[in-house]
Design an enzyme around this catalytic site. Structure first.
Site, PDB file in Angstrom:
ATOM      1  N   ASP A  58     -32.497 -35.327 -42.090  1.00  0.00           N
ATOM      2  CA  ASP A  58     -33.990 -35.080 -42.101  1.00  0.00           C
ATOM      3  C   ASP A  58     -34.430 -33.617 -41.659  1.00  0.00           C
ATOM      4  O   ASP A  58     -35.388 -33.349 -41.292  1.00  0.00           O
ATOM      5  CB  ASP A  58     -34.784 -36.000 -41.118  1.00  0.00           C
ATOM      6  CG  ASP A  58     -35.078 -37.455 -41.658  1.00  0.00           C
ATOM      7  OD1 ASP A  58     -34.871 -37.638 -43.036  1.00  0.00           O
ATOM      8  OD2 ASP A  58     -35.557 -38.273 -40.743  1.00  0.00           O
ATOM      9  N   ASP A  84     -24.047 -35.682 -32.383  1.00  0.00           N
ATOM     10  CA  ASP A  84     -23.070 -35.307 -31.689  1.00  0.00           C
ATOM     11  C   ASP A  84     -22.023 -36.326 -30.866  1.00  0.00           C
ATOM     12  O   ASP A  84     -21.083 -36.011 -30.159  1.00  0.00           O
ATOM     13  CB  ASP A  84     -23.843 -34.941 -30.048  1.00  0.00           C
ATOM     14  CG  ASP A  84     -24.419 -35.853 -29.508  1.00  0.00           C
ATOM     15  OD1 ASP A  84     -25.232 -36.824 -30.395  1.00  0.00           O
ATOM     16  OD2 ASP A  84     -24.680 -35.955 -28.258  1.00  0.00           O
ATOM     17  N   ASP A 125     -34.142 -48.443 -31.361  1.00  0.00           N
ATOM     18  CA  ASP A 125     -32.819 -49.226 -31.042  1.00  0.00           C
ATOM     19  C   ASP A 125     -32.958 -50.256 -29.910  1.00  0.00           C
ATOM     20  O   ASP A 125     -32.375 -51.272 -30.273  1.00  0.00           O
ATOM     21  CB  ASP A 125     -31.804 -48.175 -30.176  1.00  0.00           C
ATOM     22  CG  ASP A 125     -32.312 -47.425 -28.932  1.00  0.00           C
ATOM     23  OD1 ASP A 125     -33.575 -47.630 -28.735  1.00  0.00           O
ATOM     24  OD2 ASP A 125     -31.756 -46.440 -28.905  1.00  0.00           O
ATOM     25  N   ASP A 151     -24.787 -40.934 -33.516  1.00  0.00           N
ATOM     26  CA  ASP A 151     -25.731 -39.921 -33.646  1.00  0.00           C
ATOM     27  C   ASP A 151     -25.145 -38.473 -33.901  1.00  0.00           C
ATOM     28  O   ASP A 151     -23.624 -38.727 -33.918  1.00  0.00           O
ATOM     29  CB  ASP A 151     -26.577 -39.420 -32.250  1.00  0.00           C
ATOM     30  CG  ASP A 151     -27.814 -40.586 -32.124  1.00  0.00           C
ATOM     31  OD1 ASP A 151     -28.098 -41.288 -33.054  1.00  0.00           O
ATOM     32  OD2 ASP A 151     -28.287 -40.672 -30.890  1.00  0.00           O
TER      33      ASP A 151
END
Length: 529
Positions: A133, A194, A286, A192
């Protein structure tokens, strides 16, 4: 000359008159108004403290029993290693989708994509999907080139972009599941930008889902690669270690329910679809999905022994934004789902009570509000109003036990316990504010700011660059709320020395200092041993 010498006496007289008038006004409103209100606040805070204390003791007892007598995950749920089938070949393995949502992740995109492409699984039974995105065209191009580089090595990797950022992460994940090639997938692993899973991640998680059709989610634990970077990251480690060591483990062992952490987990796609898919109505998509799936009767499994490396926010600004999202979102979700949970008929009454009272009300609302209101507002106010007394068990014993129970998750940092208490009290200001915003659906309720990530390999370079080109912006460094509360605590401490009998001035001055330090943005500069 006589007129000039009379000026100081005049000013002194005016000052004395103002002080006397203030004392008269204060005396008139204190007894009929301030004392009853403060007594009510003390009662409510003590009630919330007792509720939080009972919750912490309960979880301490449960986690102790789980550690001593509890069965491991492979004993509670069926687990068998995946084996080759000579007739079916690789088609005997389930099809797995790996989703990596990202947004302008210049520093870490290579780490996450590389780790996902390095997962060990039959190459024709896995699809890596990068959901980019990014709004920076340069970063977009870099991410796309990285995907092409892995594709040239034979990795089945898809680079997906959208025309907008509607729904933020939830919107990206939802759009990612709509692609035609996803229909052949049974499970989806989410990481995610990282997060760096080990190559055997899927071999340790997928068998649980394959052999236990009632399981919707297998969640792994986070492992922080930069926990030793500074004092602030050590404080974060202490808070999150309790969450993973106690809260997630207790929820998994007793109710087969806990909040999905948004990453480092594997979902059964059928469970996501039955629960209604990803929704962007709050900033905790989530947790939203986890609660809805649980209400459909699905079970969750937490694997504390399976760790996935990731990065903690290393700047106070990034941490504040993250904590706002993590505190505001659950409160807002509680507001929106309370009636739905109560009306649900698929789960037991006991599980409903657990989700409403323990999971939401105590951990997501009471814990944030009582920490700030009681220890940073009401307790100091009793110095100014000595008519209001707080029992020692409420002011000392209960907080001490709660603190020790929270700290057991990180034994190596016990010597930093005092710093952690001060740090958590300051952060409770933002958590309490965010919680109220979520409950009232106020202005910043849907604010989503992606947590800044530096990348482990580039931190030294970033620090060197920042050192060469120092920038000072008041909005980034000066935090007025912290400074205001610090002034309030400092005033209460001075009043206690001058007029008080509570002898709280040491606590008040130390806590005020913590607010001042974080108010001026210096919390991340000290590196502990």
């Amino acid at each position: 000359m006589e007129r000039l010498s009379a000026l100081p006496e005049t000013f002194s007289g005016v000052h004395n008159d103002m002080a006397e008038q203030f004392q008269i006004i204060w005396g008139q409103i204190k007894a009929p108004l301030i004392v009853p209100l403060l007594n009510m606040a003390v009662f409510l805070c003590l009630a919330m403290s007792v509720m939080l204390f009972i919750e912490r003791v309960y979880m301490a007892v449960v986690i102790t029993l789980v550690k001593i007598f509890g069965r491991k995950a492979d004993k509670r749920f069926k687990w068998e290693s995946m084996k080759d089938d000579l007739e079916l070949g690789n088609s005997s393995y389930p099809m797995v989708l790996v989703q990596i949502p990202m947004y302008n992740e210049r520093e870490v995109y290579q780490l996450s994509i590389g780790a996902a492409c390095g997962l060990s699984w039959p190459s024709d039974r896995i699809i890596v999907q990068v959901l980019d995105d990014s709004t920076d065209p340069t970063i977009k191009n870099m991410v796309e080139m990285e995907c092409q580089r892995w594709a040239s090595k034979g990795i089945n990797i898809k680079y997906e972009i959208r025309d907008n950022r509607n729904g933020y992460k939830a919107g990206a994940l939802k759009e990612g599941l709509k692609h035609s090639y996803v229909k052949q997938c049974d499970y989806v692993a989410i990481f995610d930008a990282d997060f760096q899973p080990e190559p055997d991640f899927l071999w340790q998680t997928i068998p649980f889902l394959v052999h236990n059709p009632e399981l919707a989610l297998v969640q792994a634990r986070w492992k922080f690669v930069n926990a030793n970077e500074c004092l602030m990251t050590r404080m974060q480690e202490m808070s999150l270690d309790y969450h993973f060591t106690v809260e997630q483990e207790v929820g998994s062992s007793t109710y087969s329910f806990f909040g999905f952490n948004g990453t480092a987990g594997v979902w059964r796609i059928a469970a996501i679809e039955e629960a209604g898919g990803w929704k962007d109505r709050t900033t905790v998509e989530d947790m939203d999905l986890a609660v809805r799936a649980s209400l459909k009767g699905w079970k969750f499994l937490y694997l504390g022994s399976l760790e996935v490396k990731n990065e903690l926010p290393s700047t106070f600004k990034a941490y504040r934004y993250q904590q706002h999202r993590w505190s505001c979102g659950p409160a807002n979700l509680f507001r929106k789902m309370l009636s739905e949970i109560i009306r649900n008929k698929k789960v037991s009454l006991w599980k409903k009570v657990h989700v409403i009272y323990s999971f939401f009300f105590i951990r997501k609302i009471v814990a944030h509000i009582v920490t700030f209101v009681f220890y940073c507002v009401v307790l100091p106010a009793t110095v100014l109003v000595p008519e209001v007394q707080i029992p020692k068990w409420g002011a000392v014993y209960i907080p001490s036990i709660i603190t020790l129970l929270n700290a057991v998750g990180t034994p190596r940092s016990l010597h930093l316990l005092v710093f952690w208490i001060l740090f958590e009290n300051v952060m409770s200001l933002h958590r309490a504010k965010a919680t109220l915003i979520g409950l009232l659906e106020a202005g910043r309720v849907n604010e989503w700011i992606v947590t800044e990530k530096l990348g482990d390999a580039l931190k030294f370079k970033s620090a060197l660059k920042a050192f060469k080109k120092p920038r000072f912006r008041i909005g980034d460094r000066i935090h007025l709320l912290e400074l205001a509360i610090g002034c309030y605590l400092f005033f209460c401490g001075c009043y206690d020395i001058a007029f008080g009998k509570n002898h709280f001035f040491i606590y008040l001055f130390v806590q005020a200092t913590a607010f001042f330090i974080m108010g001026f943005g210096y919390v991340g500069t000290f590196v502990p041993s």
